[in-house]
Design a protein around this motif. Structure first.
Motif, PDB file in Angstrom:
ATOM      1  N   GLN A 141       4.221  -2.025  15.088  1.00 54.77           N
ATOM      2  CA  GLN A 141       3.244  -2.740  14.153  1.00 54.77           C
ATOM      3  C   GLN A 141       3.833  -4.371  14.060  1.00 54.77           C
ATOM      4  OE1 GLN A 141       2.654  -0.206  10.718  1.00 54.77           O
ATOM      5  NE2 GLN A 141       0.362  -0.307  11.230  1.00 54.77           N
TER       6      GLN A 141
ATOM      7  N   LEU B  21      -1.714  -3.717   9.096  1.00 52.63           N
ATOM      8  CA  LEU B  21      -0.463  -2.866   8.579  1.00 52.63           C
ATOM      9  C   LEU B  21      -0.747  -1.814   7.446  1.00 52.63           C
ATOM     10  CD1 LEU B  21       2.039  -6.185   7.777  1.00 52.63           C
ATOM     11  CD2 LEU B  21       2.324  -4.322   9.545  1.00 52.63           C
TER      12      LEU B  21
ATOM     13  N   THR C 174       6.284   1.458  12.670  1.00 50.61           N
ATOM     14  CA  THR C 174       6.595   0.096  11.973  1.00 50.61           C
ATOM     15  C   THR C 174       7.059  -0.837  13.213  1.00 50.61           C
ATOM     16  OG1 THR C 174       7.221   1.319   9.978  1.00 50.61           O
ATOM     17  CG2 THR C 174       7.947  -1.099  10.512  1.00 50.61           C
TER      18      THR C 174
ATOM     19  N   SER D 223      -0.569   2.274   8.167  1.00 46.19           N
ATOM     20  CA  SER D 223       0.400   3.335   7.882  1.00 46.19           C
ATOM     21  C   SER D 223       0.203   4.192   6.822  1.00 46.19           C
ATOM     22  CB  SER D 223       1.820   2.439   7.780  1.00 46.19           C
ATOM     23  OG  SER D 223       1.699   1.511   6.552  1.00 46.19           O
TER      24      SER D 223
ATOM     25  N   THR E 226      11.031  -2.265   6.028  1.00 41.45           N
ATOM     26  CA  THR E 226       9.983  -1.921   5.654  1.00 41.45           C
ATOM     27  C   THR E 226       9.546  -0.192   5.635  1.00 41.45           C
ATOM     28  OG1 THR E 226       8.593  -3.742   6.856  1.00 41.45           O
ATOM     29  CG2 THR E 226       7.329  -1.871   6.585  1.00 41.45           C
ATOM     30  N   VAL E 227      10.427   0.243   6.680  1.00 45.21           N
ATOM     31  CA  VAL E 227      10.422   1.728   6.776  1.00 45.21           C
ATOM     32  C   VAL E 227      11.254   2.209   5.290  1.00 45.21           C
ATOM     33  CG1 VAL E 227      11.604   3.728   7.852  1.00 45.21           C
ATOM     34  CG2 VAL E 227      10.634   1.865   9.144  1.00 45.21           C
TER      35      VAL E 227
ATOM     36  N   CYS F  43      11.598  -4.651  10.082  1.00 45.21           N
ATOM     37  CA  CYS F  43      10.974  -3.251  10.299  1.00 45.21           C
ATOM     38  C   CYS F  43      11.953  -2.126   9.649  1.00 45.21           C
ATOM     39  CB  CYS F  43      11.325  -2.782  11.918  1.00 45.21           C
ATOM     40  SG  CYS F  43       9.899  -3.780  12.930  1.00 45.21           S
TER      41      CYS F  43
END
Length: 517
Positions: A199, A250, A196, A253, A68-69, A65
């Motif tokens: 998800q 995904l 995130t 986002s 990904t952010v 996470c």
């Protein structure tokens, strides 16, 4: 001898039979008990290994996470910085100041395009501070040299008055732009962090349940559930068996990164104009005053009371309305070229998994725990901005080793320090906007991830609603694939976020368990 033995056995056959029976029963009972103990030990060992693997998988999920952010945030940051061009306004102010000095003969007009003027008054120092501390030089922005305002004979007081009005308007635009940009980035970062987490933890849960179902149906040769992350080895198994559905899920986002941030910005900008609109660039502002004004902006954006914050809805910023879902898939390149009908309809071509994921995500976003955790994340972000960066860089407050309470619903009160000119604070905000969106390491994301309730929220999402999630999988295995026509009629959300919902119950237990004392 033999006859004597026979007579003894004949006389004692009953006690001997009882004794052998007792010994045999004792042996059988002992073996049974030992077997049960062995089975219990194996189960305990297996459960311990499963829990440890599950814990490692969950922790890996949270690290995913974070990465990904960090990967997605620059997209929103570029959009926000492009929309709120604080550096361009600063450059225009510098050009106006340089033109005024050129008219007065204090500098050579040929030097206007080479850099900022050297000035000594308050406005000049403020603009120089804005340029030097924002981290972006005007020459790096590719802005062509502006025409010199008032180049030539002066037209009297009317032209001077017009120039003064333009200057005041630019200062006001700079004030609103720099504050709005920094605040919008904090809101965007907090929302992206929570989205995130939802998800990836929903998909992580599906991965675990997929292993359970595969084991139960004999789909796996191994005798234990594999909780290790082998997604890189086999992308088709990432977060369950339906990789295409997960990839499309995904993709949503995209809405926050390209559409939702703008709605957040407009809401923040309206609050900033109302709260900070009366301040002049020549005003002195104290640390306490700036903290209070920042809190007022937050109250207008998030809600002034706990009830108002719980009633606030953030869904429109994070996920598109249903009529825009196909648009998001098209814009993000998720259109199936090989689809027989060429359609990207979620309700028809994607069967139920994507619809269930989106519905559950919507319910989680609308739940009270989401608002609660979001408030704590924003507390952490604003505490980093106001209590650390602005206090140290603008007001020269020495850093302290005291750890701020991130669970406080308000910004930490600050000690009284010497007030500074507003442009000095704006300079720090201008520079910090780049740190919020592109900082390496990102101190704002780190402070938000230190909020304990964020991990608790992720754990509840990861571990709740397994029964409802696994039921459709069992039905598919038993009845065969679900017909798309059955799904096109629509389906209610599998999660009921209410006062007595399982999610609320699990969240309450998680918070109580995490509360010290």
């Amino acid at each position: 001898m033999i006859s004597a033995t026979r007579r003894w056995l004949k006389r004692n056959r009953t006690p001997l039979a009882i004794g052998f029976g007792v010994l045999g029963a004792g042996y059988v009972a002992t073996q049974y008990v030992l077997g049960k103990i062995s089975d219990a030990r194996e189960r305990m060992s297996s459960d311990r290994i499963a829990r440890e693997n599950l814990r490692r998988r969950f922790e890996q999920n949270q690290e995913d996470c974070t990465f990904t952010v960090l990967a997605l945030l620059p997209t929103a940051t570029d959009n926000i910085i492009h929309e709120l061009e604080t550096e361009r306004i600063t450059y225009e102010l510098q050009q106006q100041k340089a033109a005024k000095l050129a008219r007065n003969g204090e500098i050579n007009p040929s030097e206007l395009g080479s850099g900022p003027p050297s000035v000594t008054d308050e406005d000049g120092r403020s603009m120089a501070s804005l340029q030097s501390e924002s981290g972006v030089h005007a020459s790096q922005m590719g802005i062509p040299s502006a025409s010199i305002v008032g180049d030539g004979p002066q037209d009297g007081g009317q032209q001077a008055q017009k120039a003064r009005k333009s200057k005041l308007q630019l200062w006001n635009d700079l004030k609103i732009s720099s504050i709005t940009r920094a605040f919008t980035l904090i809101y965007t970062l907090a929302l992206l962090t929570l989205l995130t987490r939802i998800q990836l933890n929903l998909l992580g849960r599906r991965s675990y349940l997929s292993s359970v179902v595969s084991l139960a149906t004999g789909g796996m040769e191994q005798s234990t559930i594999s909780l290790e992350n082998h997604d890189d080895d086999n992308p088709d198994q990432a977060y369950g068996n339906d990789f295409e559905t997960n990839r499309r899920y995904l993709t949503f986002s995209w809405w926050l990164l390209h559409r939702g941030w703008r709605e957040v910005m407009l809401k923040v900008e309206a609050a900033v104009k109302e709260v900070f609109g009366g301040l002049s660039p020549r005003d002195d502002i104290s640390m306490q005053k700036f903290s209070e004004l920042t809190l007022e902006v937050r109250k207008k954006v998030e809600g002034a009371t706990e009830a108002e914050r719980q009633a606030s809805t953030w869904l429109q910023y994070l996920l598109p309305p249903k009529e825009e879902e196909e648009f998001v898939l098209k814009e993000s390149g998720m259109t199936k070229e090989s689809s027989p009908s060429g359609s990207v309809s979620i309700s028809a071509s994607d069967s139920t998994p994507l619809r269930r994921l989106l519905d559950e995500t919507s319910d989680l976003i609308d739940s009270p725990p989401f608002s609660h955790v979001l408030t704590l994340l924003l507390d952490a972000g604003y505490s980093t901005l106001v209590d650390q960066k602005i206090s140290q860089q603008a007001y020269k407050v020495p850093p302290t080793s005291d750890v701020s309470d991130l669970n406080s619903p308000r910004i930490t009160e600050v000690v009284d320090v010497k007030p500074v000119k507003l442009p000095i604070v704006l300079a720090v905000l201008t520079r910090q906007a780049h740190s919020i969106g592109n900082g390496v390491p990102n101190e704002y994301l780190q402070s938000m991830e230190q909020v304990r309730d964020l991990e608790a929220f992720a754990a509840v999402v990861y571990s709740s609603n397994w029964e409802n999630e696994i039921r459709p999988v069992n039905e598919e295995l038993k009845d065969g694939p679900i017909d798309a026509a059955d799904v096109a009629t629509g389906q209610e959300s599998i999660v009921d976020i209410g006062s007595a919902s399982a999610f609320e119950s699990a969240w309450g237990k998680a918070v109580e368990k995490d509360t010290p004392g």
